[in-house]
Design a protein around this motif. Structure first.
Motif, mmCIF file in Angstrom:
data_model
loop_
_atom_site.group_PDB
_atom_site.id
_atom_site.type_symbol
_atom_site.label_atom_id
_atom_site.label_comp_id
_atom_site.label_asym_id
_atom_site.label_seq_id
_atom_site.Cartn_x
_atom_site.Cartn_y
_atom_site.Cartn_z
ATOM 1 N N ASP A 1 0.835 -1.208 0.000
ATOM 2 C CA ASP A 1 0.000 0.000 0.000
ATOM 3 C C ASP A 1 0.872 1.260 0.000
ATOM 4 O O ASP A 1 0.606 2.205 -0.741
ATOM 5 N N ARG B 1 -7.618 -3.372 -7.018
ATOM 6 C CA ARG B 1 -8.458 -3.467 -5.817
ATOM 7 C C ARG B 1 -7.857 -2.673 -4.652
ATOM 8 O O ARG B 1 -8.575 -2.024 -3.896
ATOM 9 N N ARG B 2 -6.546 -2.738 -4.501
ATOM 10 C CA ARG B 2 -5.892 -1.984 -3.432
ATOM 11 C C ARG B 2 -6.060 -0.479 -3.651
ATOM 12 O O ARG B 2 -6.336 0.257 -2.714
ATOM 13 N N SER C 1 -7.362 11.161 -1.891
ATOM 14 C CA SER C 1 -8.541 12.035 -1.877
ATOM 15 C C SER C 1 -8.923 12.521 -3.269
ATOM 16 O O SER C 1 -10.092 12.777 -3.534
ATOM 17 N N ARG C 2 -7.934 12.665 -4.158
ATOM 18 C CA ARG C 2 -8.219 13.054 -5.543
ATOM 19 C C ARG C 2 -6.947 12.950 -6.359
ATOM 20 O O ARG C 2 -5.848 12.889 -5.818
ATOM 21 N N GLN D 1 -8.458 0.998 -5.278
ATOM 22 C CA GLN D 1 -9.860 1.294 -4.993
ATOM 23 C C GLN D 1 -10.103 1.398 -3.490
ATOM 24 O O GLN D 1 -10.789 2.302 -3.017
ATOM 25 N N ARG D 2 -9.521 0.474 -2.725
ATOM 26 C CA ARG D 2 -9.670 0.495 -1.266
ATOM 27 C C ARG D 2 -9.030 1.756 -0.665
ATOM 28 O O ARG D 2 -9.614 2.403 0.209
ATOM 29 N N GLU E 1 -8.694 4.587 -2.102
ATOM 30 C CA GLU E 1 -9.592 5.703 -2.432
ATOM 31 C C GLU E 1 -10.821 5.692 -1.520
ATOM 32 O O GLU E 1 -11.224 6.735 -1.009
ATOM 33 N N GLN E 2 -11.413 4.532 -1.315
ATOM 34 C CA GLN E 2 -12.603 4.431 -0.462
ATOM 35 C C GLN E 2 -12.290 4.824 0.980
ATOM 36 O O GLN E 2 -13.127 5.397 1.666
ATOM 37 N N GLN E 3 -11.083 4.529 1.432
ATOM 38 C CA GLN E 3 -10.668 4.895 2.792
ATOM 39 C C GLN E 3 -10.316 6.378 2.901
ATOM 40 O O GLN E 3 -10.079 6.869 3.998
ATOM 41 N N GLY E 4 -10.273 7.067 1.777
ATOM 42 C CA GLY E 4 -9.951 8.491 1.784
ATOM 43 C C GLY E 4 -8.460 8.794 1.823
ATOM 44 O O GLY E 4 -8.075 9.956 1.945
#
Length: 152
Positions: free
Chosen positions: A5, A36-37, A48-49, A39-40, A42-45
């Motif tokens: 990560d 997938r990592r 952020s962009r 995406q995760r 991004e979902q965890q913030g």
């Protein structure tokens, strides 16, 4: 968060346009688990962009000014009003509430002294302030948007 990560985040901080296949190869994954990592993250913030960083000098924004402001009052309504007021200026590229003698620090990017003067007049005329001081950057020694990740 593990080493993979951290490596993904480090790579994306340097260049968010790196193809997924290159990121996956550099961190030792195949594309699907790497995707997938990301995406995760991004979902965890944690991501952020994704943005393009522009060259201020080449765009004619050669003057960087650090503006320090003392609050006109220290109540919630003034603080909220000032945050809205100062945030509304495109020239303000960073804005912080500070400890110490001055309450706020604004990083302002403008073309020249005349454009800063125009900005300054709009800033001080829009809201009650106790004191304002400005410092002009003579030279940019270091500029990096990458956050340190070694502590993770």
């Amino acid at each position: 968060m593990d080493r993979v990560d951290r490596d993904i985040l480090a790579l994306l901080q340097q260049n968010a346009d790196v193809p997924l296949s290159e990121i996956a190869e550099q961190v030792g994954l195949t594309q699907t688990p790497c995707w997938r990592r990301i995406q995760r993250l991004e979902q965890q913030g944690l991501i952020s962009r994704r943005v393009a960083l522009l060259d201020a000098q080449k765009l004619g924004l050669a003057m960087t000014v650090f503006v320090q402001v003392k609050a006109g009052r220290h109540d919630g309504s003034w603080l909220d009003a000032f945050a809205r007021h100062a945030s509304a200026f495109d020239e303000v590229v960073e804005f912080y509430r500070m400890s110490g003698e001055y309450d706020y620090m604004l990083k302002v990017q403008v073309t020249d002294m005349a454009s800063f003067d125009h900005f300054y007049k709009r800033l001080v005329n829009g809201i009650e302030l106790s004191d304002v001081t400005s410092s002009f950057a003579m030279e940019q020694i270091k500029y990096d948007t990458a956050l340190p990740l070694h502590h993770l």
